[in-house]
Design a protein around this motif. Structure first.
Motif, mmCIF file in Angstrom:
data_model
loop_
_atom_site.group_PDB
_atom_site.id
_atom_site.type_symbol
_atom_site.label_atom_id
_atom_site.label_comp_id
_atom_site.label_asym_id
_atom_site.label_seq_id
_atom_site.Cartn_x
_atom_site.Cartn_y
_atom_site.Cartn_z
ATOM 1 N N ALA A 71 -6.761 -6.856 -2.092
ATOM 2 C CA ALA A 71 -5.625 -6.068 -1.615
ATOM 3 C C ALA A 71 -5.997 -4.596 -1.517
ATOM 4 O O ALA A 71 -5.627 -3.910 -0.556
ATOM 5 C CB ALA A 71 -4.423 -6.257 -2.540
ATOM 6 N N ASN A 72 -6.746 -4.087 -2.500
ATOM 7 C CA ASN A 72 -7.178 -2.693 -2.466
ATOM 8 C C ASN A 72 -8.112 -2.427 -1.290
ATOM 9 O O ASN A 72 -8.040 -1.376 -0.646
ATOM 10 C CB ASN A 72 -7.858 -2.299 -3.777
ATOM 11 C CG ASN A 72 -6.864 -2.032 -4.880
ATOM 12 O OD1 ASN A 72 -5.706 -1.738 -4.627
ATOM 13 N ND2 ASN A 72 -7.309 -2.133 -6.117
ATOM 14 N N THR B 157 -6.026 -2.341 1.860
ATOM 15 C CA THR B 157 -5.292 -1.068 1.902
ATOM 16 C C THR B 157 -6.226 0.068 2.289
ATOM 17 O O THR B 157 -5.873 0.924 3.111
ATOM 18 C CB THR B 157 -4.631 -0.781 0.539
ATOM 19 O OG1 THR B 157 -3.708 -1.824 0.243
ATOM 20 C CG2 THR B 157 -3.913 0.556 0.535
ATOM 21 N N ARG C 95 -6.871 0.122 5.967
ATOM 22 C CA ARG C 95 -5.744 0.685 6.731
ATOM 23 C C ARG C 95 -5.698 2.205 6.602
ATOM 24 O O ARG C 95 -5.452 2.914 7.586
ATOM 25 C CB ARG C 95 -4.425 0.068 6.252
ATOM 26 C CG ARG C 95 -4.187 -1.342 6.741
ATOM 27 C CD ARG C 95 -2.766 -1.825 6.506
ATOM 28 N NE ARG C 95 -2.327 -1.755 5.129
ATOM 29 C CZ ARG C 95 -2.591 -2.676 4.186
ATOM 30 N NH1 ARG C 95 -3.304 -3.740 4.494
ATOM 31 N NH2 ARG C 95 -2.139 -2.534 2.969
ATOM 32 N N THR D 38 -6.203 3.685 -4.033
ATOM 33 C CA THR D 38 -6.603 2.282 -4.222
ATOM 34 C C THR D 38 -7.350 2.009 -5.520
ATOM 35 O O THR D 38 -7.548 0.844 -5.871
ATOM 36 C CB THR D 38 -7.509 1.826 -3.066
ATOM 37 O OG1 THR D 38 -8.706 2.614 -3.084
ATOM 38 C CG2 THR D 38 -6.803 1.931 -1.735
#
Length: 106
Positions: free
Chosen positions: A69-70, A73, A76, A91
């Motif tokens: 997930a980090n 992120t 993005r 993050t």
């Protein structure tokens, strides 16, 4: 299931189960059966070892999911033009990892 919430109209067994979960109080045959089974399992070294291995696997999976997930992120945020330092703060990824991700996107 929220054992500490407002109960309303619930059965005696469910109320006793909540009491057992919250305070380890045995009040019915139902909670006595649960308590006996838990006591038995605590004494079984094989079950204890399997439980500990399961907990370790779950922790590893959770960490792996957080890392993925980090990274997503960070990708993005890189595409949005944020600085490597800001992305690292957002993050908790190392700056080296963010620079590697940034190089991959070019």
């Amino acid at each position: 299931m929220n054992t500490k919430g407002t109960h309303g109209a619930i059965s005696k067994d469910i109320k006793s189960f909540y009491d057992y979960v919250n305070n380890h109080i045995v009040t019915t045959d139902f909670t006595k059966q649960i308590d006996d089974e838990i006591s038995y399992l605590k004494l079984d070294t094989k079950v204890r070892r399997e439980y500990m291995l399961m907990e370790a696997r779950l922790l590893d999976e959770r960490r792996e999911g957080e890392a993925k997930a980090n990274i997503a992120t960070a990708k993005r945020l890189i595409s949005m033009g944020l600085s490597v330092q800001d992305i690292a703060k957002a993050t908790t990824l190392p700056i080296e990892k963010i620079e590697e991700l940034k190089a991959e996107q070019v």
